[in-house]
Design a protein around this motif. Sequence first.
Motif, PDB file in Angstrom:
ATOM      1  N   PHE A 194       0.830  -1.211   0.000  1.00 40.54           N
ATOM      2  CA  PHE A 194       0.000   0.000   0.000  1.00 40.54           C
ATOM      3  C   PHE A 194       0.863   1.259   0.000  1.00 40.54           C
ATOM      4  O   PHE A 194       0.659   2.167  -0.812  1.00 40.54           O
ATOM      5  CB  PHE A 194      -0.912  -0.010   1.229  1.00 40.54           C
ATOM      6  CG  PHE A 194      -1.807   1.203   1.325  1.00 40.54           C
ATOM      7  CD1 PHE A 194      -3.023   1.224   0.671  1.00 40.54           C
ATOM      8  CD2 PHE A 194      -1.430   2.321   2.051  1.00 40.54           C
ATOM      9  CE1 PHE A 194      -3.860   2.340   0.743  1.00 40.54           C
ATOM     10  CE2 PHE A 194      -2.243   3.444   2.125  1.00 40.54           C
ATOM     11  CZ  PHE A 194      -3.467   3.444   1.468  1.00 40.54           C
ATOM     12  N   THR A 195       1.841   1.334   0.908  1.00 43.37           N
ATOM     13  CA  THR A 195       2.641   2.554   1.009  1.00 43.37           C
ATOM     14  C   THR A 195       3.492   2.782  -0.237  1.00 43.37           C
ATOM     15  O   THR A 195       3.713   3.929  -0.645  1.00 43.37           O
ATOM     16  CB  THR A 195       3.528   2.521   2.260  1.00 43.37           C
ATOM     17  OG1 THR A 195       4.338   1.343   2.246  1.00 43.37           O
ATOM     18  CG2 THR A 195       2.686   2.543   3.521  1.00 43.37           C
ATOM     19  N   ARG A 216       2.611   2.015  -3.227  1.00 39.37           N
ATOM     20  CA  ARG A 216       1.676   2.449  -4.268  1.00 39.37           C
ATOM     21  C   ARG A 216       1.275   3.907  -4.101  1.00 39.37           C
ATOM     22  O   ARG A 216       1.102   4.630  -5.094  1.00 39.37           O
ATOM     23  CB  ARG A 216       0.431   1.557  -4.209  1.00 39.37           C
ATOM     24  CG  ARG A 216      -0.751   2.014  -5.018  1.00 39.37           C
ATOM     25  CD  ARG A 216      -0.588   1.744  -6.485  1.00 39.37           C
ATOM     26  NE  ARG A 216      -1.779   2.115  -7.241  1.00 39.37           N
ATOM     27  CZ  ARG A 216      -1.891   2.042  -8.559  1.00 39.37           C
ATOM     28  NH1 ARG A 216      -0.879   1.596  -9.274  1.00 39.37           N
ATOM     29  NH2 ARG A 216      -2.994   2.388  -9.172  1.00 39.37           N
ATOM     30  N   TYR A 217       1.133   4.367  -2.853  1.00 38.78           N
ATOM     31  CA  TYR A 217       0.540   5.677  -2.618  1.00 38.78           C
ATOM     32  C   TYR A 217       1.526   6.723  -2.100  1.00 38.78           C
ATOM     33  O   TYR A 217       1.165   7.613  -1.360  1.00 38.78           O
ATOM     34  CB  TYR A 217      -0.650   5.542  -1.666  1.00 38.78           C
ATOM     35  CG  TYR A 217      -1.847   4.930  -2.362  1.00 38.78           C
ATOM     36  CD1 TYR A 217      -2.671   5.695  -3.173  1.00 38.78           C
ATOM     37  CD2 TYR A 217      -2.114   3.571  -2.250  1.00 38.78           C
ATOM     38  CE1 TYR A 217      -3.739   5.137  -3.843  1.00 38.78           C
ATOM     39  CE2 TYR A 217      -3.185   2.998  -2.902  1.00 38.78           C
ATOM     40  CZ  TYR A 217      -4.000   3.782  -3.702  1.00 38.78           C
ATOM     41  OH  TYR A 217      -5.060   3.220  -4.366  1.00 38.78           O
ATOM     42  N   ARG A 218       2.779   6.634  -2.522  1.00 37.04           N
ATOM     43  CA  ARG A 218       3.733   7.690  -2.206  1.00 37.04           C
ATOM     44  C   ARG A 218       3.548   8.912  -3.111  1.00 37.04           C
ATOM     45  O   ARG A 218       3.935  10.030  -2.754  1.00 37.04           O
ATOM     46  CB  ARG A 218       5.170   7.179  -2.373  1.00 37.04           C
ATOM     47  CG  ARG A 218       5.644   6.290  -1.238  1.00 37.04           C
ATOM     48  CD  ARG A 218       7.093   5.875  -1.446  1.00 37.04           C
ATOM     49  NE  ARG A 218       7.570   5.095  -0.319  1.00 37.04           N
ATOM     50  CZ  ARG A 218       8.094   5.591   0.782  1.00 37.04           C
ATOM     51  NH1 ARG A 218       8.237   6.909   0.898  1.00 37.04           N
ATOM     52  NH2 ARG A 218       8.501   4.811   1.749  1.00 37.04           N
ATOM     53  N   TYR A 238      -1.382   8.540  -8.243  1.00 40.18           N
ATOM     54  CA  TYR A 238      -1.424   7.155  -8.717  1.00 40.18           C
ATOM     55  C   TYR A 238      -1.061   7.004 -10.187  1.00 40.18           C
ATOM     56  O   TYR A 238      -0.561   5.955 -10.617  1.00 40.18           O
ATOM     57  CB  TYR A 238      -2.788   6.534  -8.434  1.00 40.18           C
ATOM     58  CG  TYR A 238      -3.945   7.056  -9.254  1.00 40.18           C
ATOM     59  CD1 TYR A 238      -4.244   6.518 -10.500  1.00 40.18           C
ATOM     60  CD2 TYR A 238      -4.758   8.078  -8.770  1.00 40.18           C
ATOM     61  CE1 TYR A 238      -5.314   6.978 -11.243  1.00 40.18           C
ATOM     62  CE2 TYR A 238      -5.836   8.545  -9.503  1.00 40.18           C
ATOM     63  CZ  TYR A 238      -6.116   8.003 -10.743  1.00 40.18           C
ATOM     64  OH  TYR A 238      -7.170   8.484 -11.479  1.00 40.18           O
ATOM     65  N   SER A 261       2.586   6.390 -10.273  1.00 40.33           N
ATOM     66  CA  SER A 261       3.100   5.427  -9.309  1.00 40.33           C
ATOM     67  C   SER A 261       3.816   4.213  -9.909  1.00 40.33           C
ATOM     68  O   SER A 261       4.905   3.850  -9.440  1.00 40.33           O
ATOM     69  CB  SER A 261       1.969   4.960  -8.389  1.00 40.33           C
ATOM     70  OG  SER A 261       2.459   4.104  -7.393  1.00 40.33           O
ATOM     71  N   SER A 288       0.701  11.740  -2.179  1.00 46.50           N
ATOM     72  CA  SER A 288      -0.121  11.004  -3.144  1.00 46.50           C
ATOM     73  C   SER A 288      -1.237  11.869  -3.719  1.00 46.50           C
ATOM     74  O   SER A 288      -1.765  11.577  -4.788  1.00 46.50           O
ATOM     75  CB  SER A 288      -0.733   9.765  -2.482  1.00 46.50           C
ATOM     76  OG  SER A 288      -1.619  10.137  -1.443  1.00 46.50           O
ATOM     77  N   SER A 289      -1.606  12.927  -3.012  1.00 47.81           N
ATOM     78  CA  SER A 289      -2.645  13.841  -3.510  1.00 47.81           C
ATOM     79  C   SER A 289      -2.049  15.162  -3.992  1.00 47.81           C
ATOM     80  O   SER A 289      -2.773  16.119  -4.223  1.00 47.81           O
ATOM     81  CB  SER A 289      -3.670  14.115  -2.399  1.00 47.81           C
ATOM     82  OG  SER A 289      -3.039  14.687  -1.262  1.00 47.81           O
TER      83      SER A 289
END
Length: 547
Positions: free
Chosen positions: A107-108, A110-112, A115, A118, A299-300
Amino acid sequence: MDSTLSLLFGSITLAGLAPAIRRRWLLSRAKHPSLGGHSRMARRVARLLPGYAYDETEFFDRDGAPPALVAQRRQAMQALSETLQQRHARTIAMTREAREGISDLQFTSRYRVPYQFSPLVQQWLPIGAFWSSSNGVTLTDLDGRSFYDLAGSYGVNLLGYDAYKDLMAEGLRRTQDLGPVLGGYHPVVVDNVRRLRQVSGQEEVSFHMSGTEAVMQAVRLARYHTRRSHVVRFCGAYHGWWDDVQPGPGNPQAPGQVYTLADMSERSLAALRSRRDVACVLVNPLQALHPNAAAAGDSSLIDSSRRAGFDRAAYTAWLKSLRALCTERGIVLVLDEVFLGFRLAPGGAQEYFGVQADLVTYGKTLGGGWPIGVVCGPHRLMRRYREDRPADVCFARGTFNAHPGVMGAMSAFLEHLDRPQTRALYEGLDERQDARAALLNAELARHDLPVEVKNLSTVWTVNYTRPSRYNWLLQYYLREQGIALSWVGTGRMIFSLNWHDGDFGDFVQRFVSAAQAMRSAGWWWGDAAQSNRDIRRGLLREMLARR
């Protein structure tokens, strides 16, 4: 006659509905206008977002960069990739091996970053998740490379890792004769309770195994004693990963009996004043750094609209208004100090802001390096049963609650907190942290770099001052310079209290060097006419096309 009766009954019905309509209207006005304030809408939007990724052709020109700059970025990415993978080969190899069996790492990883970027970022810029040792304000990876630690172990590391190694060892020494005997208590618990009552200003204490558990129990107790159903949380606030307090994206369950209102808003006070179904209001004082926004993660980071800033006077006034209203309406005010407790003052956020909660929760650093959650409150709210109704109970008893080893480390931590030399660390803490932030900002401005930092004492956030699609890359240039961040990237940097001016001066140089390298690579190129709104609109069009 029949028509007259119908009109009369209709008028009575409308009159009866009027208060309910007004309460609903006030509640709607109190919700934050963003998706963070509308959990059902946020979940719908999350389901609509298309999953796709940029290929190697698309990756480098998401801002319309000219061909020469695209080629420059490719070369810079290759150089950065080679540097990181050569320096940290053993650490990265072990991380790749472990990721196959650890869902958290999947998870981490993927969302550094956003997306769409990624998959290629994971391929080109892998980040190691293993450390071999800690010392002072640094961490050392499996390749012997040293990093300044700005991850802060999610807030656990207040005093410095060396201090916690000692506290953990001392805790085990104090309780080793008893060992892992559960259900009963080691004698150190008596002193822990005494000290926690002093710190919290409350009458009773209950122990749990995590901050999430502590908040869950505080909410259960509030519902149990008020006989009310609903919980109020504020937009963006984090209170653990359980369903009731994590509405919207990231929660597979539908929103329950939770109202998400706007922080620091008179409309929220008006809505609370109108309702009789609210058992408690949850406040995470960390929101003072970014009201109504979730914890900033890269990630955002699709543009440069991230904003943060701390106004102590304004947030203090808000908490006091909220305290007065909760008292007036019989609502339980729960101060969630799991993250921020003991960072602002020895007595936590209650001391720092001058506001007494009805229930207060602690965690993180309080366990002296071991997992812990604590609820403190008055007798009337902490009782788990009713003497007049013996079958009406509020049961909560975890197997590992008050584990002797954890209680021993807590005892060592609370004693350490009372030492004059520890208390001295808090003297001028805000002024010291603000001055350090100002120093870094001055250096960034002197070099005309589009970056600035904002802070709430030892918790910092990086903001970006010019529109860009590639701000998320800064975390990797910081990594190259020997600065370790948590997986959320530049949205949160956490300093321990053992940083000296010499360490910080070196950190400033490394931070500025990372930003200069990123600029030299061409990642902050941009059309002067482009705005953050333009970036978001362009991304929306792209998403619609991908669907």
